[in-house]
Motif scaffolding. Structure first.
Motif, mmCIF file in Angstrom:
data_model
loop_
_atom_site.group_PDB
_atom_site.id
_atom_site.type_symbol
_atom_site.label_atom_id
_atom_site.label_comp_id
_atom_site.label_asym_id
_atom_site.label_seq_id
_atom_site.Cartn_x
_atom_site.Cartn_y
_atom_site.Cartn_z
ATOM 1 N N UNK A 119 82.053 62.961 16.525
ATOM 2 C CA UNK A 119 80.890 62.102 16.725
ATOM 3 C C UNK A 119 79.924 62.153 15.564
ATOM 4 N N UNK A 120 78.728 61.613 15.798
ATOM 5 C CA UNK A 120 77.708 61.552 14.750
ATOM 6 C C UNK A 120 76.339 61.579 15.408
ATOM 7 N N UNK A 121 75.350 61.950 14.639
ATOM 8 C CA UNK A 121 73.966 61.941 15.088
ATOM 9 C C UNK A 121 73.125 61.259 14.028
ATOM 10 N N UNK A 122 72.194 60.424 14.475
ATOM 11 C CA UNK A 122 71.328 59.679 13.564
ATOM 12 C C UNK A 122 69.929 60.282 13.618
ATOM 13 N N UNK A 123 69.387 60.589 12.453
ATOM 14 C CA UNK A 123 68.053 61.168 12.346
ATOM 15 C C UNK A 123 67.128 60.192 11.635
ATOM 16 N N UNK A 124 65.996 59.919 12.236
ATOM 17 C CA UNK A 124 64.968 59.106 11.582
ATOM 18 C C UNK A 124 64.285 59.944 10.504
ATOM 19 N N UNK A 125 64.008 59.329 9.343
ATOM 20 C CA UNK A 125 63.306 59.978 8.254
ATOM 21 C C UNK A 125 62.175 59.074 7.775
ATOM 22 N N UNK A 126 61.174 59.680 7.176
ATOM 23 C CA UNK A 126 60.045 58.914 6.653
ATOM 24 C C UNK A 126 59.688 59.449 5.280
ATOM 25 N N UNK A 127 59.533 58.529 4.323
ATOM 26 C CA UNK A 127 59.095 58.877 2.979
ATOM 27 C C UNK A 127 58.039 57.862 2.561
#
Length: 361
Positions: free
Chosen positions: A315-323
């Motif tokens: 599977x996979x996991x999606x992580x939100x990021x902010x720059x």
């Protein structure tokens, strides 16, 4: 989002600074802007949290430094010997150099300084250092500014003991030089000049053409003395099998936050626990020129592992990021954002990263 901090590239674990995929960035004191969200977003992704950390937070506290013996005096150049026998390039070890480092061909070296006398001495303070070729100083920019911690740090050097001095040699370096190379190191507290041979053959890059400031010069930057570099064999981690994919927007306004997604894939047939919770390095880069200031900044963070503690098999996991796009960037410039996974004190593959460009609107 707060301004990303500029790394002095201090050596986080002096041995690996930028020499391997496990390289550790220099970072300021870790802070947490607000409590990390513990619930997934509506689309199932993990929300971003401003979990700034230091290398010590990620890898544990380093060994305590030696304590000088009572009466130890500052070192004199005549007591010391030194040598630089190896340069490393950012990304050496499988990862392709990128951004500013790729353009200028940056080199990082550790001068091994030894107390050749029978008496302990101490080293503390700034260390002006120049490079000589055939006995003559090479014309380039020389810097040696360090922070208060580095300026006040006392390194005890027992008889036969060693200390390290980090040097950063950056291009553009386009001049022909005559061997042999030698460093002229000004020992603190008026200790005189130590001559240390440079036996390594590498040189910084010589970028030319469009986008390169014609007035730019090669630079040699010296840090302060530290405890001797200790090279340790990193352990392996199941998380080195994670794949990394990064997707960001094509454009954004100056001074605005940019939300992007990082997908961590698990290609194995078993779940991979995010334990210990890994870190990641976020870098921002934009090449400067005669009218635009360069951007070359990075910050180490902890992944938000609260809402998701493992990635399922296959599977996979999606992580939100902010720059944040620097407010000083003009419309039309391009900002390169790099996201790199950092596993605590482990070896890892050099391709656990992703890069995307953002055009400033």
């Amino acid at each position: 989002m707060r301004r990303l901090l500029v790394p002095l590239l201090i050596v986080l674990s002096a041995a690996v600074a930028c020499a391997s995929p496990n390289a550790r960035p220099e970072s300021s004191e870790g802070t947490v802007a607000e409590p990390a969200p513990t619930a997934l977003l509506a689309d199932g992704s993990v929300p971003w949290a401003d979990l700034r950390i230091t290398a010590e937070d990620l890898n544990g506290r380093p060994a305590e430094p030696r304590v000088p013996a009572a009466g130890s005096a500052p070192c004199r150049a005549r007591q010391l010997s030194g040598q630089l026998d190896r340069w490393t390039r950012p990304g050496t070890g499988g990862e392709t150099p990128r951004g500013f480092d790729a353009r200028i061909g940056k080199l990082i070296g550790q001068v091994d300084v030894r107390n050749a006398s029978s008496t302990e001495c101490t080293l503390r303070g700034e260390v002006p250092t120049t490079m000589l070729a055939g006995g003559r100083e090479i014309p380039m920019l020389y810097t040696h500014g360090i922070d208060d911690e580095g300026r006040n740090r006392v390194v005890a050097l027992p008889a036969g003991g060693h200390a390290s001095l980090r040097l950063d040699w950056s291009g553009p370096f386009c001049q022909a030089i005559k061997e042999p190379l030698e460093l002229a190191i000004e020992v603190p507290d008026g200790g005189g000049t130590l001559r240390a041979p440079v036996t390594a053959d590498d040189r910084p890059g010589c970028p030319q053409g469009e986008g390169v400031n014609p007035r730019a010069r090669g630079t040699l930057s010296a840090s302060g003395f530290t405890e001797p570099v200790v090279v340790s064999t990193p352990r392996s981690s199941p998380l080195e099998q994670l794949t990394v994919a990064v997707q960001g927007p094509p454009s954004a306004g100056a001074g605005s936050p940019v939300s992007f997604r990082v997908t961590l894939g698990n290609p194995t047939d078993r779940p991979l626990a995010l334990d210990p919770c890994p870190g990641y390095l976020m870098e921002r880069f934009s090449l400067g020129d005669a009218t635009n200031e360069a951007v070359n900044e990075s910050q180490l963070y902890r992944l938000n592992c609260g809402p998701l503690t493992r990635i399922p098999a296959g599977g996979a996991a999606v992580f939100e990021m902010v720059v944040e796009v620097p407010a000083s960037m003009r419309a039309g410039r391009e900002l390169t954002v790099t996201w790199k996974l950092y596993l605590p004190d482990y070896a890892q593959r050099g391709n656990q990263l992703g890069v995307f460009p953002v055009k400033v609107a």
